[in-house]
Design an enzyme around this catalytic site. Structure first.
Site, PDB file in Angstrom:
ATOM      1  N   TYR A   4      -2.544   0.140  10.105  1.00 43.68           N
ATOM      2  CA  TYR A   4      -2.533  -0.350   8.725  1.00 43.68           C
ATOM      3  C   TYR A   4      -1.248   0.074   8.022  1.00 43.68           C
ATOM      4  CZ  TYR A   4      -3.948  -0.939   3.845  1.00 43.68           C
ATOM      5  OH  TYR A   4      -3.996  -1.298   2.511  1.00 43.68           O
ATOM      6  N   SER A  44       0.838  -1.200   0.000  1.00 45.22           N
ATOM      7  CA  SER A  44       0.000   0.000   0.000  1.00 45.22           C
ATOM      8  C   SER A  44       0.872   1.248   0.000  1.00 45.22           C
ATOM      9  CB  SER A  44      -0.906   0.019   1.235  1.00 45.22           C
ATOM     10  OG  SER A  44      -1.603   1.247   1.329  1.00 45.22           O
TER      11      SER A  44
END
Length: 235
Positions: A148, A135
């Site tokens: 995250y 990501s």
């Protein structure tokens, strides 16, 4: 080949891209069996073959059983695509410790378990390709996404270290950031067109294009240890 988190969203797109490229596809899921079976149904429409496998990637026993089942059916594992992951939204100072641990256990440690379960198989058969879905948040952080972002940042070091260690066995390990996609995992955080100022093209990437690109990267014999971003944000 095996796709973790293949029940929907990006995972489904990846399964379909590999199926259309002629791969037999193992579709992994943790909880969403019906969605995984729908992925399998969609790839079968194109004449491809595959199977559905359940596993909690927080469990090494589950992962090993899944890898063994794929080997029993196919005899080898040429591509492992680590896509399974979870997300949540908490400011750093308000992130509950159990939620932090869930992110790390699933996104980072779960991927580590998948890679290390598949590595001996690929070493024995003379090589293979592993692609980890990362990501952009792992590089730049995202407000409200501390756990995250930290879990995805850890994948960068894991992938590049594994690539160095397993290169002599002809195992290729790469990380790809697929960009924003309108999936359940993105949820309400998915940006509107007016929030894309960090994209130099002012638009998100098409999932079908992203999936085909990842499928191509998995088949490139000279590519390993790389971190790639598949939208127009600059790492």
């Amino acid at each position: 080949m095996l796709v973790t988190g293949g029940s929907g969203g990006i995972g489904r797109g990846l399964c379909l891209a590999f199926a259309r490229a002629g791969f037999w596809v193992g579709v992994h899921y943790c909880r969403h069996k019906e969605a995984a079976e729908e992925t399998l149904r969609q790839l079968s429409v194109d004449g491809a073959e595959g199977a559905v496998y359940q596993a909690d990637i927080r469990s090494r026993q589950d992962i090993q059983a899944m890898i063994d089942a794929v080997l029993d059916r196919q005899g080898r594992l040429d591509v492992l695509l680590c896509n399974a992951g979870v997300a949540s939204s908490h400011l750093v100072v308000r992130c509950p410790e159990d939620e932090w641990q869930r992110m790390i256990d699933t996104n980072l440690t779960g991927t580590y378990r998948c890679l290390t379960a598949a590595a001996p198989v690929m070493m024995k058969q003379g090589g293979g390709s592993m692609i980890v879905i990362g990501s952009y948040a792992g590089w730049h952080g995202t407000s409200g996404q501390a756990a995250y972002a930290a879990s995805k940042a850890g994948l960068v070091g894991l992938v590049q270290t594994a690539a160095r260690e397993w290169g002599p066995y002809h195992i290729r390990v790469n990380l790809v950031c697929p960009g924003w996609q309108p999936t359940a995992l993105a949820g309400d955080a998915f940006p509107s067109s007016g929030q894309l100022s960090d994209h130099v093209l002012g638009q998100i990437s098409n999932l079908e294009d992203v999936s085909r690109t990842i499928c191509h990267l998995a088949q490139m014999p000279g590519l390993s240890g790389q971190i790639m971003n598949l939208d127009s944000r600059i790492l």
